[in-house]
Design a protein around this motif. Sequence first.
Motif, short mmCIF file in Angstrom:
data_model
loop_
_atom_site.label_atom_id
_atom_site.label_comp_id
_atom_site.label_asym_id
_atom_site.label_seq_id
_atom_site.Cartn_x
_atom_site.Cartn_y
_atom_site.Cartn_z
N HIS A 3 0.82 -1.22 0.00
CA HIS A 3 0.00 0.00 0.00
C HIS A 3 0.86 1.26 0.00
O HIS A 3 0.66 2.16 0.80
CB HIS A 3 -0.95 0.00 1.19
N ASN A 4 1.84 1.31 -0.85
CA ASN A 4 2.73 2.47 -1.02
C ASN A 4 3.69 2.71 0.14
O ASN A 4 4.32 3.74 0.20
CB ASN A 4 1.93 3.74 -1.31
N SER A 5 3.79 1.78 1.05
CA SER A 5 4.76 1.89 2.14
C SER A 5 5.79 0.79 1.98
O SER A 5 5.46 -0.36 1.70
CB SER A 5 4.08 1.73 3.51
N VAL A 6 7.05 1.14 2.15
CA VAL A 6 8.11 0.15 2.07
C VAL A 6 8.15 -0.62 3.38
O VAL A 6 8.22 -0.02 4.46
CB VAL A 6 9.47 0.82 1.80
N ILE A 7 8.08 -1.94 3.29
CA ILE A 7 8.13 -2.82 4.45
C ILE A 7 9.36 -3.69 4.28
O ILE A 7 9.47 -4.43 3.31
CB ILE A 7 6.89 -3.74 4.54
N LYS A 8 10.28 -3.60 5.22
CA LYS A 8 11.47 -4.46 5.18
C LYS A 8 11.23 -5.68 6.04
O LYS A 8 10.51 -5.62 7.04
CB LYS A 8 12.70 -3.71 5.67
N GLY A 9 11.82 -6.78 5.66
CA GLY A 9 11.67 -8.00 6.42
C GLY A 9 12.03 -9.19 5.56
O GLY A 9 12.59 -9.05 4.48
N ILE A 10 11.68 -10.37 6.05
CA ILE A 10 12.00 -11.61 5.35
C ILE A 10 10.71 -12.22 4.82
O ILE A 10 9.79 -12.51 5.58
CB ILE A 10 12.72 -12.59 6.29
N GLU A 11 10.66 -12.37 3.50
CA GLU A 11 9.50 -12.94 2.80
C GLU A 11 8.21 -12.21 3.17
O GLU A 11 7.22 -12.83 3.59
CB GLU A 11 9.40 -14.44 3.07
N VAL A 12 8.20 -10.91 3.00
CA VAL A 12 7.04 -10.08 3.32
C VAL A 12 6.03 -10.14 2.17
O VAL A 12 6.39 -9.94 1.02
CB VAL A 12 7.46 -8.61 3.57
N ASP A 13 4.75 -10.43 2.51
CA ASP A 13 3.73 -10.48 1.47
C ASP A 13 3.00 -9.14 1.36
O ASP A 13 3.36 -8.17 2.04
CB ASP A 13 2.77 -11.66 1.68
N THR A 14 1.97 -9.08 0.54
CA THR A 14 1.28 -7.82 0.27
C THR A 14 0.47 -7.31 1.45
O THR A 14 0.06 -6.15 1.45
CB THR A 14 0.34 -7.96 -0.94
#
Length: 108
Positions: A3-14
């Motif tokens: 949703h237009n925000s960058v999410i860092k992590g491991i195997e992050v889904d939508t």
Amino acid sequence: MAHNSVIKGIEVDTETRCIHYHSEIDRIAIKFFCCGIYYPCYECHEAVGCGTNKVWPKEQFDEKAVLCGACGHELTVNEYLECASTCSACSASFNPGCSLHKHLYFEQ
């Protein structure tokens, strides 16, 4: 990106689920106070984050720091702590078990 925000992590889904927390209701990301970046969980932050963990101080609980993975709405810390595990914008359910970890994100 969720949703237009960058999410860092491991195997992050939508919807912001990750390798560590991936049930249907695991759909929030938390902006870490130390780096200002959204992560799905503290374990992702430990694995690929800034190397420092600072919790949100109480006097800044009016800042937007929690992202609903269902609709992209950003909640303030206060809104999140008072939301009864439901997004105030879209009514999506959040995992109530996340409250067990709130001390890792927010000053108690």
